[in-house]
Design a protein around this motif. Structure first.
Motif, short mmCIF file in Angstrom:
data_model
loop_
_atom_site.label_atom_id
_atom_site.label_comp_id
_atom_site.label_asym_id
_atom_site.label_seq_id
_atom_site.Cartn_x
_atom_site.Cartn_y
_atom_site.Cartn_z
N THR A 323 0.86 -1.19 0.00
CA THR A 323 0.00 0.00 0.00
C THR A 323 0.89 1.24 0.00
O THR A 323 1.99 1.24 0.58
CB THR A 323 -0.91 0.05 1.26
N VAL A 324 0.41 2.28 -0.62
CA VAL A 324 1.12 3.56 -0.62
C VAL A 324 0.13 4.63 -0.19
O VAL A 324 -0.86 4.90 -0.88
CB VAL A 324 1.69 3.90 -2.02
N ASP A 325 0.35 5.20 0.98
CA ASP A 325 -0.51 6.28 1.47
C ASP A 325 0.34 7.54 1.63
O ASP A 325 1.48 7.61 1.17
CB ASP A 325 -1.19 5.88 2.78
N THR A 326 -0.22 8.54 2.29
CA THR A 326 0.51 9.80 2.45
C THR A 326 1.81 9.59 3.22
O THR A 326 2.82 10.25 2.95
CB THR A 326 -0.37 10.82 3.18
N GLY A 350 6.65 1.59 -11.12
CA GLY A 350 5.84 0.52 -10.55
C GLY A 350 4.61 0.97 -9.81
O GLY A 350 4.08 0.23 -8.97
N ILE A 351 4.11 2.16 -10.08
CA ILE A 351 2.89 2.62 -9.40
C ILE A 351 1.69 1.96 -10.05
O ILE A 351 1.39 2.21 -11.23
CB ILE A 351 2.77 4.16 -9.47
N ALA A 352 1.00 1.11 -9.29
CA ALA A 352 -0.17 0.42 -9.82
C ALA A 352 -1.32 1.40 -9.99
O ALA A 352 -1.40 2.42 -9.30
CB ALA A 352 -0.56 -0.72 -8.88
N GLN A 357 -4.67 5.97 -8.15
CA GLN A 357 -5.97 6.57 -7.86
C GLN A 357 -6.05 7.00 -6.39
O GLN A 357 -6.57 8.07 -6.07
CB GLN A 357 -7.08 5.57 -8.20
N THR A 358 -5.52 6.17 -5.52
CA THR A 358 -5.54 6.49 -4.08
C THR A 358 -4.72 7.74 -3.80
O THR A 358 -5.14 8.61 -3.02
CB THR A 358 -4.97 5.31 -3.27
N LEU A 359 -3.55 7.84 -4.44
CA LEU A 359 -2.70 9.00 -4.22
C LEU A 359 -3.36 10.29 -4.71
O LEU A 359 -3.24 11.35 -4.08
CB LEU A 359 -1.35 8.80 -4.93
N ASP A 365 1.25 14.91 -3.92
CA ASP A 365 1.92 15.50 -5.08
C ASP A 365 3.39 15.15 -5.03
O ASP A 365 4.11 15.56 -4.11
CB ASP A 365 1.72 17.02 -5.07
N PHE A 366 3.84 14.37 -6.02
CA PHE A 366 5.26 14.00 -6.08
C PHE A 366 6.11 15.12 -6.69
O PHE A 366 7.33 14.97 -6.83
CB PHE A 366 5.44 12.71 -6.90
N GLY A 367 5.45 16.21 -7.05
CA GLY A 367 6.19 17.36 -7.54
C GLY A 367 6.98 17.04 -8.79
O GLY A 367 6.47 16.49 -9.77
N ALA A 368 8.28 17.38 -8.74
CA ALA A 368 9.14 17.21 -9.92
C ALA A 368 9.71 15.80 -10.02
O ALA A 368 10.54 15.54 -10.89
CB ALA A 368 10.27 18.23 -9.87
N LEU A 369 9.27 14.89 -9.14
CA LEU A 369 9.80 13.54 -9.17
C LEU A 369 9.40 12.84 -10.47
O LEU A 369 8.23 12.83 -10.85
CB LEU A 369 9.28 12.76 -7.96
#
Length: 398
Positions: A323-326, A350-352, A357-359, A365-369
């Protein structure tokens, strides 16, 4: 008493297997010194023949000082039976007979005294106790722990099992009577004596662990239980102790703790591997759950790998992250910012779709990443940045 009854009484008196004397106390309320009247054959065999009218001590020297006269006078005054308890004939000789002396009123100023020989019973009891002690000693000798009993007054060993005696170089017989000063170094003996004094003064069981330096200069660890034993008047009599040497157990626990820490360190390293795939290009695949500890580990590992491999591009693959949350996103951003301070560019792959959608819903916001769909796309991006074809680092094909 009729003549027939008197004859029966005399016949009974003569045939009794227990020694019986008859004494007369003619004084007022039995105050006169008792005088011997008669003895049955069993008494003659046990104590000898006496002259009628003589005092007890005159006729039977073996009973001198036994208190027979006082017993007879007391029974004559009270009119009730009484007992003198056990009397050993002779001058305390261990082989002399032991008699249980009881007296009872006969009327007309006479008192009957029964002498029951209990020597056989006492010998049988002593033998039973001896065998019981042997059995108890054998039972506790198989116990690997140290078991002992000390006197509360003087703290001398009264009893010890084999483990306790052999631990100080003695036997279960030779340790009896020894004190702490006889068995241990001065500082250890002083410590044990002070502790035993506190335990004897208390009422509760004491359970504690301690480390003691012994004669071999090694410090050993012991788990000790001590209990005070008191009499009916609450006076301390003994201290019972059970001591277990846990030195080896402590060493094993320490070894296990070290092995566990080493294993955890290995797992931490495997959980965040740094894989160089090309000069200046690293891949960091992440698998499983990300928490604060693992997030810190990611940053440390990432920075260490960048410095060690002189990396310019780092591909962080989160395909295996559950899982990827804040919170996870924040740790990833912090890691990439730290990498940027060392001059390395990070690519997140590798972001599913469900995680993406959750993010978005969370407003992350990953910004300039830089992000790419999968590891292949990330590698292609990195090699393009390095000006290298993917075919040149792939498997050789004909």
């Amino acid at each position: 008493m009729s003549e027939g009854n008197g004859s029966a009484f005399t016949d009974l008196f003569e045939r009794l297997p227990t020694a019986v004397h008859v004494y007369r106390c003619d004084g007022a309320e039995g105050t006169a010194e008792p005088r011997f009247v008669a003895a049955n054959p069993a008494a003659v065999r046990a104590l000898g023949r006496g002259a009628a009218g003589a005092r007890v001590e005159e006729v039977f020297p073996a009973l001198r000082g036994a208190g027979i006269s006082e017993l007879c006078a007391r029974v004559a005054r009270s009119g009730s039976p009484a007992s003198l308890g056990e009397v050993r004939l002779g001058a305390g000789d261990g082989g002399a007979p032991v008699l249980l002396v009881k007296a009872f009123p006969l009327g007309e100023g006479c008192v009957g005294v029964v002498f029951e020989d209990v020597s056989g019973l006492k010998q049988a009891h002593a033998e039973e106790l001896r065998l019981l002690r042997i059995a108890c000693q054998a039972a506790i000798d198989v116990v690997p722990d140290i078991l002992f009993v000390k006197s509360a007054d003087g703290q001398r060993y009264v009893f010890s099992n084999k483990a306790g005696a052999e631990g100080v170089g003695l036997t279960t017989e030779t340790i009896v009577g020894k004190r702490n000063d006889d068995l241990f170094p001065p500082e250890v003996a002083r410590h044990l004596t002070e502790m035993d004094e506190r335990i004897a003064a208390g009422h509760e069981r004491a359970l504690f662990e301690e480390e003691l330096p012994l004669e071999d200069k090694r410090t050993r660890s012991f788990q000790t239980t001590k209990v005070p034993v008191r009499d009916r008047d609450d006076k301390p009599l003994y201290i019972v102790g059970l001591v277990r040497d846990v030195t080896r157990q402590k060493e094993v626990e320490l070894d296990l703790a070290r092995a566990r820490e080493s294993l955890l360190d290995t797992i931490r390293q495997l959980s965040t591997p740094v894989l160089p795939i090309h000069h200046g290009v690293l891949v960091v695949p992440l698998i499983g759950q990300m928490d604060s500890e693992r997030g810190e580990r990611l940053t440390e590992t990432l920075l260490d790998g960048i410095q060690r491999h002189q990396a310019e591009i780092v591909i962080i693959d989160i395909t295996g992250v559950m899982t990827v949350d804040t919170s996870v996103a924040s740790r990833l951003i912090q890691a990439t910012r730290a990498a940027a301070l060392l001059g390395a560019e990070c690519v997140l792959v590798g972001i599913a779709p469900s995680i993406a959608q959750t993010l978005v819903q969370l407003g992350v916001d990953f910004g300039a990443l830089i992000t790419r769909g999968d590891l292949r796309a990330g590698v292609a991006y990195a090699l393009d940045r390095k000006g290298t074809s993917a075919q040149r680092i792939g498997p050789h094909r004909r």
